[in-house]
Design an enzyme around this catalytic site. Structure first.
Site, PDB file in Angstrom:
ATOM      1  N   ASP A 303      -1.475  -5.645  14.390  1.00 12.14           N
ATOM      2  CA  ASP A 303      -0.123  -5.848  13.858  1.00 12.14           C
ATOM      3  C   ASP A 303       0.805  -4.929  14.608  1.00 12.14           C
ATOM      4  O   ASP A 303       0.369  -3.981  15.246  1.00 12.14           O
ATOM      5  CB  ASP A 303      -0.074  -5.351  12.402  1.00 12.14           C
ATOM      6  CG  ASP A 303      -0.628  -6.353  11.442  1.00 12.14           C
ATOM      7  OD1 ASP A 303      -0.723  -7.520  11.802  1.00 12.14           O
ATOM      8  OD2 ASP A 303      -0.950  -5.933  10.309  1.00 12.14           O
ATOM      9  N   ASP A 655      -2.609  -6.490   6.616  1.00 14.71           N
ATOM     10  CA  ASP A 655      -2.208  -5.772   5.403  1.00 14.71           C
ATOM     11  C   ASP A 655      -1.928  -6.699   4.226  1.00 14.71           C
ATOM     12  O   ASP A 655      -2.050  -6.313   3.083  1.00 14.71           O
ATOM     13  CB  ASP A 655      -1.004  -4.857   5.675  1.00 14.71           C
ATOM     14  CG  ASP A 655       0.091  -5.547   6.457  1.00 14.71           C
ATOM     15  OD1 ASP A 655       0.053  -6.795   6.538  1.00 14.71           O
ATOM     16  OD2 ASP A 655       0.988  -4.860   6.978  1.00 14.71           O
ATOM     17  N   ASP A 659      -3.758 -12.179   4.956  1.00 13.02           N
ATOM     18  CA  ASP A 659      -4.540 -11.701   6.093  1.00 13.02           C
ATOM     19  C   ASP A 659      -6.028 -11.648   5.765  1.00 13.02           C
ATOM     20  O   ASP A 659      -6.851 -11.521   6.671  1.00 13.02           O
ATOM     21  CB  ASP A 659      -4.090 -10.282   6.497  1.00 13.02           C
ATOM     22  CG  ASP A 659      -2.764 -10.296   7.233  1.00 13.02           C
ATOM     23  OD1 ASP A 659      -2.472 -11.316   7.880  1.00 13.02           O
ATOM     24  OD2 ASP A 659      -2.024  -9.301   7.155  1.00 13.02           O
TER      25      ASP A 659
END
Ligand code: ATP
Length: 932
Positions: A303, A655, A659
């Site tokens: 990310d 997070d 996901d």
């Protein structure tokens, strides 16, 4: 429930007394397998069974001491295995406790974050998407809240909850969508979950690939041992015509020599120590097996927000139609102000002009109107800049209303509770003089469409109390929001959005993104059909009026630069997979040295939808520098799948709730400890306590080191076992009794070898471990070169031991073909010498085992103090067994003279020579280098 409590929550005094009454909000974990059964499970192993059978034979042969010692060692081994396994499990569950969920509660009228264990009935909890519900309760307020109750009901479709019909929520279930508030009714063992007490934590029992390989190997070794022992017995008894007892003892010695008794415990300890070291580095690994997989990672999908950047957002620029605003002040402290350029104005320069322009033109040229304000003098705008004020008020109202974060001031330090993006928007509005509480008072919340990573926007329907007008406010990614807008606001005017204008607006956001700014667009509209309880998404998010764009900085994490350099060196590829704008991600990636300025591919979610799996496979396999931007969690899953198909070992960060599938699918799913949702933490194999990318790289390097060190001690242990077998076999050829008794072999395998092995497992990182491409996962430890290596060392150990044994017999008058009585002093002395030389050869071999290619003389001698301590212990134990008369009866040893010790010590250094020559050839002539 008292009415007051519903808004202010419990007081801390009330909470403390309730906590006393109801106890901690905990589920008492049920031990899955009773300890005694866990202990006996150690005896299931084929190798252990072989040892027990060997002990039985020793008894039959009248060797009660041998038999007892073998049994003693079996029990000791089982105890070590059991204690280590138990300790490892404890360590992991202690680490898991670090991840124990937090709860956002109202106490004393303010929202605070507490450990979920501290919850008491009566607490008001705030629930957000991704939260694991910390206790049983009733919903008080809901915004499209949906809960996954599969853990209780088995039903995987999330259930819609509200404050009326379906208000009960249960501990352990998960909020998959929406947000709201609830009152806690039951905690701990009184919850539904507590009643069934089905805590699922089976996963840590998973064995690592290496452990599985060794189990297979164990079975293989076990079978070979059985066959060998039998064949030796038959040859000895029927062909050589030896005594039954002698042949039985011979077979027993072979069985004991072939079994690497100390290995399983050593591996568990090495992995458990690794898990603890990783925890110190902020990487909390949930299964022992992940440590090993980590080391073979080839691709990290990361990310951006929070992992590569600090996730400390500050709105820096605001674009409001004709007005370009620069926001002053950093962090969440609502201090600073706005500097505004009005590009649409006629020539007019305010007296305060001359400060930082946005770069369209210099205010000094007199082309732009310029003014400044802050929260103190904001009100003067209503007179001096009424059009701007009107526009600003709507934009800032969107910031405040469309927001679930809270600004917190503790000891004069400002921080936020909730999403940093939303925190930044609140701070910006406060800097501009808008007071959160006042805006909230002006409107009544009717409905919220919560933010989700797929839609990338959030909307709110409110009713203005003064006018009764129903309004919708939306904020989200500009490229997604613009198509939903029909007009844009320019001061107090509304302009229809045509294709050119849309294009221009997108260009504006691209320019911001190019400078690493994260952009959020805001829009609003009046809803013409008032007084509905529920509006369809389309009714809310269509024909919106575009208000402007908030652009925020999120500085890159400093420590990540170094980590990225390491990934480049270590041959690990990094893909950014972000929901953010591609250009923002690119700008950050460039700052961090992750990508070059040119030749970087930015693949958006939209593009991904258009390309085939094959093309994507081709793309990721080619290793092009790629940033995946504006992707949804579904895209992420597809990327992970494709990478796995390309044969990569993938570590993926995540997070959000959505996901979870990617985290579960990845070889190493990595959740964020700080910003991650409980759902993501549960799906992950590893949790980062500090959310940082650097920790991922540290963990991978640690994983590589642990694996490499395990190879080292496996090599060391197998050299010893092969050595023992070869020593025994060579004496068979000479029709002699075994040079090592079963008991002495056991001493070597479980005492003198184990501590140096453990010390090898904590060898420090060798520099070149970082400069090597990742290990191939399909290459097993027991591959050709590795086996050849320990065979060579084993051969030397075995032949030298046999030579010492035979040499001592010859020196004392024995000649080939002669008989040796196994009760004679000569045999005891020769066997003792064989034992000593084998142990000493192994002690020298520990140093060889530290590296596969680097010369012993090139490595720092004192680098690993545990190694020196372990060797001292082992040599001490050997000296004790040999020199102290007490042990002579048990081990059939004999005290040796100084000169005998001296000669054996000199002989043992030959081990160094053998490996140095081999290393020299490997360094200079081997084509492929495998390891350090
Ligand atoms: P990463 O996946 O790298 O962490 P990210 O955090 O930027 O990236 P998201 O949180 O999915 O990804 O955000 C994607 C986009 O959605 C952002 O660029 C922003 O425009 C918009 N956005 C983010 N947070 C909010 C929010 N709370 N409300 C409305 N829109 C948001």
């Amino acid at each position: 429930m008292k009415e007051k409590n519903l808004t202010t929550g419990l007081t801390s005094v009330e909470a403390a007394s309730l906590l006393k009454k109801f106890g901690l909000n905990l589920i008492q974990e049920k031990r899955r397998t009773p300890l005694i059964l866990q202990f006996f499970a150690q005896f299931k192993d084929l190798l252990v069974i072989i040892l027990i059978v060997a002990a039985a034979f020793a008894y039959i042969a009248g060797e009660k001491i041998d038999g007892s010692i073998i049994i003693g060692i079996v029990i000791l081994n089982a105890s070590i295995g059991f204690i280590q396994g138990y300790k490892a499990e404890k360590a992991i569950s202690a680490l898991k406790k670090l991840l124990s969920p937090k709860a956002r509660v109202k106490r004393d009228g303010t929202e605070i974050l507490i450990d979920a264990t501290q919850l008491v009935p009566g607490d008001i909890i705030i629930l957000n998407e991704g939260d694991k519900i910390p206790a049983d309760g009733h919903i008080l307020e809901d915004h499209d809240i949906r809960v996954d109750e599969a853990i209780l009901t088995g039903e995987s479709v999330p259930v819609r909850k509200d404050s009326q019909k379906n208000k009960k929520i249960f501990m352990g279930t998960q909020v998959t969508h929406g947000n709201g508030q609830a009152v806690v009714m039951q905690t701990g063992m009184h919850t539904e979950f507590g009643k069934i007490a089905r805590l699922t934590s089976e996963t840590e029992k998973d064995k690592s690939p290496l452990q599985k390989e060794l189990i297979h190997l164990g079975v293989f070794v076990g079978k070979i041992t059985l066959v060998l022992s039998l064949v030796l017995f038959l040859i000895g008894f029927f062909i050589q015509g030896r005594e039954l007892i002698d042949t039985i003892l011979f077979a027993v010695a072979v069985a004991v020599a072939a079994v690497p008794e100390g290995l399983p415990a050593t591996i568990t300890v090495a992995l458990a120590l690794g898990v603890q070291r990783l925890a110190k580095e902020n990487a909390i690994v949930k299964q022992l097996s992940s440590v090993e997989t980590l080391g073979s990672t080839t691709v990290i999908c990361s990310d951006k927000t929070g992992t590569l950047t600090k996730n400390e957002m500050t709105v820096q620029e605001i674009f409001l139609g004709d007005y370009d605003v620069t926001v002053r002040g950093i962090g969440y402290e609502p201090k600073g102000g706005f500097s505004v350029h009005h590009s649409g104005a006629k020539e007019k320069v305010s007296p305060t002009s001359g400060r930082g322009s946005i770069g369209l033109a210099s205010p000094r040229l007199g082309l732009l109107e310029y003014f400044e304000f802050d929260h103190e003098n904001q009100k003067k705008l209503t007179k001096e800049q009424p059009a701007f004020y009107q526009h600003l008020e709507l934009a800032m109202t969107t910031n405040i209303l469309n927001n679930n974060a809270k600004l917190v001031n503790k000891d004069d330090t400002w921080s936020i509770l909730g999403d940093p993006t939303e925190g930044a928007l609140l701070t910006a509005a406060e800097k501009a003089g808008f007071v959160t509480e006042e805006i909230h008072k002006k409107y009544e919340r009717i409905q919220e469409i919560p933010f989700d990573a797929g839609r990338k926007r959030m909307s709110l329907v409110v009713k203005e109390r003064a006018t009764g007008e129903v309004l919708a406010f939306t904020k989200g990614a500009p490229d997604g929001l613009l198509p939903l807008c029909s007009h844009m606001m320019k001061g107090d005017k509304m302009v229809p959005l045509d294709a050119t204008l849309r294009e221009e607006l997108l260009k504006r956001t691209d320019l911001m993104a190019n400078r690493a700014l994260r952009t959020i667009a805001v829009a609003y509209k009046k809803i013409s059909v008032p007084n509905k309880k529920h509006y369809e998404e389309k009714e809310i998010e269509s024909n919106l009026i575009f208000l402007g764009v908030m652009a925020m900085i999120d500085p890159p994490r400093e420590e990540v630069k170094e980590a990225i350099k390491l990934t480049h060196k270590a041959g690990i590829r990094v893909f950014i997979i972000t929901g953010d704008h591609g250009l923002t991600a690119h700008a950050i990636a460039k700052e961090l040295g992750l990508v070059k300025s040119f030749g970087v591919h930015i693949l958006t979610g939209e593009m991904l939808d258009k390309i085939s799996d094959e093309k994507l496979l081709d793309f990721v396999a080619k290793g092009q520098e790629t940033i995946f931007a504006r992707v949804s969690p579904e895209h992420k899953l597809r990327i992970v799948d494709t990478l796995k198909r390309a044969g990569e070992v993938v570590a993926v960060t995540g997070d959000g709730v959505n996901d979870a599938p990617s985290l579960a699918r990845a070889d190493i799913g990595i959740a964020m400890g700080i910003t991650g949702t409980d759902v993501s933490k549960e799906a992950a194999n590893m949790v980062l306590a500090d959310d940082s990318f650097k920790t991922i790289v540290t963990a991978i390097i640690e994983g590589r080191t642990i694996y490499e060190n395990m190879r080292k001690f496996i090599f060391f242990i197998f050299s010893s076992n092969i050595g023992e077998l070869i020593a025994i076999f060579s004496t068979i050829l000479l029709a002699l009794p075994a040079p090592l008794t079963a008991v002495l072999i056991l001493m070597i395998n479980t005492l003198t070898d184990v501590f140096p092995s453990l010390a090898l497992s904590v060898e420090p990182v060798h520099k070149d471990i970082l400069e090597r491409p990742p290990r191939k996962t399909n290459v097993r430890i027991m591959e050709g070169a590795f086996v050849r290596r320990f065979m060579l060392s084993g051969l030397w150990i075995g032949l030298t031991t046999a030579a010492v044994f035979v040499g001592n017999l010859i020196a004392n008058g024995w000649s080939f073909g002669g008989n040796v009585d196994i009760e004679s002093t000569l045999y005891f002395e020769s066997a003792t010498m064989a034992f000593v030389v084998l142990t000493l050869l192994q002690m020298v071999h520990v140093f060889n085992s530290r590296s596969e290619t680097i010369s012993v003389f090139k490595m720092k001698f004192f680098e690993n103090p545990s190694l020196l301590a372990a060797i001292s212990f082992s040599i001490g134990a050997t000296v004790a067994i040999v020199q102290i008369p007490f042990f002579h009866t048990y081990f059939k040893t004999m005290a040796l003279t100084w000169s005998q010790w001296g000669v054996l010590a000199i002989i043992s250094f030959s081990m160094l020579f053998v490996e140095e020559v081999r290393k020299f050839f490997q360094r200079n002539y081997a084509t492929a280098r495998i390891s350090s």
